[in-house]
Scaffold this active site. Structure first.
Site, PDB file in Angstrom:
ATOM      1  N   GLU A  45      36.369  68.042  48.490  1.00  0.00           N
ATOM      2  CA  GLU A  45      37.884  69.034  48.453  1.00  0.00           C
ATOM      3  C   GLU A  45      38.393  68.684  49.812  1.00  0.00           C
ATOM      4  O   GLU A  45      39.943  68.915  49.790  1.00  0.00           O
ATOM      5  CB  GLU A  45      37.668  70.488  48.003  1.00  0.00           C
ATOM      6  N   HIS A  94      31.369  83.376  44.583  1.00  0.00           N
ATOM      7  CA  HIS A  94      32.503  82.415  42.895  1.00  0.00           C
ATOM      8  C   HIS A  94      33.107  83.596  42.279  1.00  0.00           C
ATOM      9  O   HIS A  94      33.422  83.635  41.811  1.00  0.00           O
ATOM     10  CB  HIS A  94      30.753  82.409  42.406  1.00  0.00           C
TER      11      HIS A  94
HETATM   12  C1  LIG Z   1      32.002  73.225  47.065  1.00  0.00           C
HETATM   13  C2  LIG Z   1      32.283  73.200  46.105  1.00  0.00           C
HETATM   14  N1  LIG Z   1      32.767  72.319  44.822  1.00  0.00           N
HETATM   15  C3  LIG Z   1      32.926  72.468  43.364  1.00  0.00           C
HETATM   16  C4  LIG Z   1      31.538  72.986  43.248  1.00  0.00           C
HETATM   17  C5  LIG Z   1      30.616  73.313  41.517  1.00  0.00           C
HETATM   18  N2  LIG Z   1      29.530  72.831  41.528  1.00  0.00           N
HETATM   19  C6  LIG Z   1      28.800  73.380  40.658  1.00  0.00           C
HETATM   20  S1  LIG Z   1      27.439  72.332  40.780  1.00  0.00           S
HETATM   21  C7  LIG Z   1      28.573  70.799  40.831  1.00  0.00           C
HETATM   22  C8  LIG Z   1      27.610  69.335  41.231  1.00  0.00           C
HETATM   23  C9  LIG Z   1      26.981  69.522  41.906  1.00  0.00           C
HETATM   24  O1  LIG Z   1      26.342  68.645  41.580  1.00  0.00           O
HETATM   25  P1  LIG Z   1      24.478  68.229  42.445  1.00  0.00           P
HETATM   26  O2  LIG Z   1      24.515  68.323  43.726  1.00  0.00           O
HETATM   27  O3  LIG Z   1      24.401  66.451  42.205  1.00  0.00           O
HETATM   28  O4  LIG Z   1      23.441  68.977  41.858  1.00  0.00           O
HETATM   29  P2  LIG Z   1      23.216  69.858  40.325  1.00  0.00           P
HETATM   30  O5  LIG Z   1      23.408  70.132  39.933  1.00  0.00           O
HETATM   31  O6  LIG Z   1      23.099  67.649  39.633  1.00  0.00           O
HETATM   32  O7  LIG Z   1      22.082  69.479  41.157  1.00  0.00           O
HETATM   33  C10 LIG Z   1      29.440  71.315  41.302  1.00  0.00           C
HETATM   34  C11 LIG Z   1      30.257  70.623  41.547  1.00  0.00           C
HETATM   35  C12 LIG Z   1      30.376  74.208  44.177  1.00  0.00           C
HETATM   36  N3  LIG Z   1      30.119  75.496  43.543  1.00  0.00           N
HETATM   37  N4  LIG Z   1      30.701  74.437  44.887  1.00  0.00           N
END
Ligand SMILES: Cc1ncc(C[n+]2csc(CCOP(=O)(O)OP(=O)(O)O)c2C)c(N)n1
Ligand SMILES: Cc1ncc(C[n+]2csc(CCOP(=O)(O)OP(=O)(O)O)c2C)c(N)n1
Ligand SMILES: [Mg+2]
Ligand SMILES: [Mg+2]
Lengths: 355, 326, 355, 326
Positions: free
Chosen positions: C67, C136
């Protein structure tokens, strides 16, 4: 406040800060100080001087330029029972730490139902003058006042700097500690021993009956000078220092404004959604149809801080503009501006306590 | 700028241009340091004295339409890219004739007319901004590149890593220039970096890296010229250059600070010996060098005079440019 | 507002957002949309659906989870003349972008003396209910209202969503665009053609004479329902939608409050240093010793947002609590709370324009 | 936990413990998915179904006094570390008996009694917090380690790089566990990463790295056990493990989503074939396995019953724990 006079000496703000931290570090091995450049020879304008020698590099250490992660580290250490003091030489840099402060530090105790605490002190300095400019001069305390879970204090003098610092270190919550760089060299009577200035308790620094003037952080100095200028005009201003902004002692301010019928709030920050808006709104709500109070805010000009001194001068409230505004509120019929030469002299007046 | 690289012999015209730029920056900053105690310069200054050759080497490989993004220690990049000395000096004085009307000061230099992006006093913040500019150039299929400068300290900020990944992912025409002067303020690298394997790390993003130890502007120029040629309008993607260098003065302000205890004067010696202003200067015919020097002194005197005699802004300027009109 | 009725259709908020962006992208090749997940099949709850197909991956693209840097990229692209729309599925994530937004986006036009502009739209959604929880669900618009150089809009209905989005895209400044997720499915009459809802102009959505109620973002819906409950009690509330928060049309609010003598401001955010504080303070300052106005703020409870529905319910103002508070202000002598069953029915009332 | 690693033969007691943990997590999440449509669970759930073996492998190598830091996709790490199933289930229901009193839900699990640090719904944010916890342990000379979990997406956040540097610089007792399931929500790695050289990059900080492709909990356990032994109370510094894995269900919610178009059911097949719950389960004597299964079903039924019958919090709870008393 409850200290015997005999233990008080004149101490500068910067020395008061250092003394507070050193005393608490001696008392409590959980306290540590870290942040960019806390351990170099400039020692954050002297405010961390001597700490490395006395407490060693495990308790006093510099960091990489990584404000976001370092804030997380402070929070984690606090959750583990330590009491970190994280130092930032400019409040502007806290913008890099907002996610950790707002989304983690403020919320953890609640979100985790009390299973962890975040006893963290975030020291942050507001810069001013000499071309600090747009990104090295911001007082952004209102952003932290907005978020439940954080405390915010902005001591305006050496006495409160020490007492608030000790209270902040002993507090079990994240405390944003707002320091104005121009206050560092000011002195006041400060007790030798450790003491706390309790949060949520404002101080009537000067009693008066014609108008209530609230001054935040460095603006307290300007308000005291304005008080003097006004006194010469026969206007008795009651000057109030909120000291802590969250919790905020709105009651003391409201009662004073109720007595004087006029409230002028002067902040070292922008006014829109600022601490000054909060104070005015808090008093306005409490009025509840009672006697109307004439209210006004002053703060940064609603613009970005320029570097050139002619414009920077106009960016900030000062003793003369505060006195002028207060005068206009008390005597709307008369126009008056303090004599510029006299206003300059007011800059030599210091308020040194007793508190 | 249209000149080709030669291995052994560098045309005098190139040397003269590079020397002029090096010398102008050196002298301009010495002049700033000289004036500083008079308190006429109302701005914190972060001098590049000793580090000039990096900006000069990079900019000599760029075209006028290419873009540079300097840091708060940015006089060198600003001047090397063609930024006006007069306007810079007036800016340091806080005058309305300054390049930012007196509102930016030394830490926020900009000159869009010469494609110098605005500098920032918050370390690392300009890196992604430079990427965004490069993204726009790439989308417009313009054969231009962006060179972004930053210090060793800036590489510790998370935004640096985020930027490397994004620039490589989007194959942006960006030259990352790390001016590694071993210190962030007074803190040396071993207290801040777990290892010194910076280039190796950057390479894992698929970004070609170069490491230049002696600040030779000709070497730097060649590396940047090659990289820029590969990038222009194409899909070459970014390149990373780590240039070791040394700051001769204090972090901020006009003075030396070898008595402060965080570094030794002996550390300076090799850099004095390897001073690129001298090294390049000696390769010029003495007459030509003297003519350049003299012209620079005139330019400097003019710039200082311009700054001194220019007016301060009017109070109304406080409120101009808070918001852009439509 | 100036649109012929014939071109209006019922459109949901989410479709209005998408239509606005698509229309501007057709018109102006400099506009592009990016951010996490804008190009996946969920398309930010549908608000970016179809854009990738129509405009291709150079103008509609997802990003890494970065971000801070992505905000810088948006700013840089804007400085180069493009008009980025940067999308965040939660406003809470803007805390990671504060440094770029506050220290760069807000300041560049000024600090660089007009040499660059930052025409940037930051779309950010406020989450609510269903266990969104502390991180959130935050409406943090006050932080952006605090900083000169940023604009902030919070449209409360599909019509304004479209008009504000188009105005934001055409604006040469960074605009923080506040969307409440519960508004996405609400519909209103929206002109087919492109139009702008001008910033800095509040709308009196419902005229009334007994009390002025200002509702921000999603709280506008609750205020309209409260209006209905109050009407049944014979209380005529004037309901005002500020639409844009920075610039803020304090005049319209002040005049209305001057007429009704009562002002209740309801925000989808905390009140301390919030938009509600700003509005109350702005009106209080303007009173200037005139007829006193009874003022009150409502917003999030001064606590962290819990996940469990029973506590979450109590965290937010709603039609019933707003109506109750307004009633208490108008008729301090009588106690009244809306019948819970009736209050539930009020949730079926929609305001669809005309605007 | 005191058991030694053996190369070929793994004692039945180890296998049984690991199987129990794997199976408990699998079944608990299947149960969550089953209940979900009833709308009784008032919390967004990010299921680990298919990814359990990582948390189980890591936690099996840890001691009770060691610490784990899970993500919002944290049921697995929470349960593997010994977190109470009952308290978790009640938390998902929003009940006052939940592990966070109903205030945290699935994304903010915590159980300090079992040294499970609080999870966060903001990606990447727990990484530096875990480091801070480790710093405190190190300062106290405690022979404990912290294992911090995060996804592939989290590595893109700047705070991840900042954290690697700091952990290595301070030689913190941290096990970095990257659960690389190839996706951040619906976006595959090639759209987010310039290259896939993650371990290589981490190694440039001087951090030893391991790459485990098949999710074998025994391998993971061995790596973590070795690393933890090296760290305990000493100056070993962090270790990094990238575990490839696969999410069988949708990003958030109880369902499959192979019809959504961003990935194919065929991608799932090899992971189904390599399901560690089955693989480990098959190594147990059938009677022992059946007994474990039966016990888990009882535990599950109890937990669901506990959640169902527990009361919601009282309204007053809205204001408790905003601030900590002294
Ligand atoms: C700082 C932030 N940006 C975006 C989000 C929205 N978001 C929630 S889960 C996610 C994906 C995260 O991917 P990863 O770290 O690979 O974990 P996974 O869900 O695959 O276990 C995103 C982009 C968030 N919660 N926090
Ligand atoms: C985000 C941020 N953190 C801290 C500072 C204070 N600060 C100013 S310059 C500097 C050192 C930067 O070092 P480096 O990037 O190596 O650049 P150099 O000054 O050596 O050219 C620091 C820490 C800052 N301006 N911004
Ligand atoms: Mg450096
Ligand atoms: Mg993933």
């Amino acid at each position: 406040m409850s200290m015997p006079e005999s233990n008080q000496r004149l101490l500068t703000y910067v020395d008061a800060l250092r003394e507070a931290v050193a005393q608490e570090m001696r008392l409590d091995p959980r306290v540590f100080v870290f942040g960019l450049d806390v351990d170099d020879h400039k020692a954050i304008q002297g405010s961390t001087r001597g700490l490395l020698d006395e407490f060693g590099p495990e308790r006093v250490f510099g960091t990489p330029l990584s404000e976001d992660a370092m804030t997380g580290v402070a929070i984690g250490a606090a959750m583990a029972g330590m009491r970190p003091i994280h130092v930032h030489i400019r409040m502007d840099f806290l913008m890099l730490a907002m996610n950790q402060l707002v989304n983690i530090a403020a919320k953890s105790h609640y979100m985790y139902d009390g299973q962890v605490r975040v006893p963290l002190v975030v020291r942050s300095m507001i810069g001013k003058s000499w071309g600090q400019g747009a990104q090295h001069s911001q007082g952004l305390h209102a952003m932290f006042m907005h978020v439940p879970g954080l405390k915010v204090v902005a001591p305006s003098n050496a006495h409160d700097a020490k007492g608030c610092m000790i209270a902040a270190i002993r507090d079990d919550n994240p405390v944003i500690f707002v320091e104005h760089r121009l206050l560092y060299s000011t002195d006041a009577l400060v007790p030798e021993e450790a003491f706390e200035v309790p949060f949520g308790k404002a101080r009537i620094t000067m009693p008066g009956k014609d108008i209530t003037i609230v001054g935040i952080s460095n603006m307290m100095m300007e308000c005291l000078r304005a008080h003097e200028l006004l006194a010469e005009q026969g206007i008795e201003a009651e000057v109030i220092d909120p000291i802590s902004l969250m919790p905020l002692d709105i009651d003391t301010i409201r009662k004073s404004a109720g007595r004087t019928g006029r409230l002028l709030v002067v902040d070292n920050a922008w006014t829109s959604c600022g601490a000054s808006a909060e104070i005015i709104a808090g008093v306005a709500e409490a009025l509840d149809g009672g006697r109307p109070i004439h209210m006004r805010r002053m703060g940064y000009a609603p613009t970005t801080c320029p570097t050139t001194p002619v414009l920077e001068d106009a960016f900030y409230p000062n003793a003369a503009t505060i006195a002028g505004a207060a005068h206009a509120m008390v005597r709307p019929d008369k126009t008056w501006q303090p004599d510029p030469e006299r206003a300059k002299l007011a800059y030599q007046v210091k308020f040194r306590g007793p508190f | 700028m249209g000149l080709e690289r030669t291995e052994a012999v560098v045309p005098i015209i190139d040397l003269a241009r590079i020397y002029r730029s090096l010398r102008l920056i050196r002298r301009a900053e010495e002049e700033v340091a000289r004036i500083y105690p008079s308190d006429k310069i109302k701005s914190p200054v972060h001098l590049s004295i000793g580090q000039e050759a990096i900006a000069v080497g990079v900019c000599d490989a760029l075209r006028p339409e290419d873009v540079v993004s300097p840091t708060y220690r940015g006089h060198a990049a600003y001047l090397a890219k063609g930024g006006s000395l007069k306007l810079m000096m007036a800016e340091l004085y806080g005058k309305v004739t300054g390049v930012a009307g007196g509102k930016g000061g030394s830490m926020h230099l900009i000159e869009m007319g010469h494609n110098v992006l605005g500098a920032s006093a918050v370390v690392g913040t300009t890196i992604p901004v430079a990427l965004g500019y490069a993204l726009a150039l790439k989308r417009a299929r313009e054969p231009r590149v962006v060179a972004v400068f930053f210090g060793d300290g800036a590489t510790e900020e998370g935004v640096f890593s985020e930027s490397l990944n994004f620039a490589a992912l989007q194959k942006l025409p960006v030259v990352f220039v790390c001016e590694n002067n071993f210190y962030a303020i007074h803190t040396p690298i071993p207290k801040r970096w777990a290892t010194q394997r910076l280039c190796e790390r950057v390479a894992t993003y698929g970004i070609p890296t170069h490491h230049i130890d002696d600040g030779d502007p000709l070497k730097i120029r060649d590396v940047v010229a090659d990289a820029a040629a590969r990038m222009r309008g194409g899909d070459g993607g970014p390149v990373f250059i780590e240039c070791r260098t040394y700051r001769w003065r204090e972090h901020v302000g006009p003075n030396e600070d070898f008595d402060a205890g965080y570094r030794r004067r002996a550390d300076l010696e090799p850099w004095l010996a390897g001073d690129q202003v001298e090294i390049i200067g000696r390769r010029l015919p003495p007459g030509e060098r003297a003519a350049i020097d003299a012209a620079i002194e005139r330019e400097l005197a003019e710039a200082v005079d311009f700054a001194e005699t220019s007016p301060f802004p009017q109070r109304e300027a406080l409120y101009t440019h808070v918001y852009a009109g439509k």
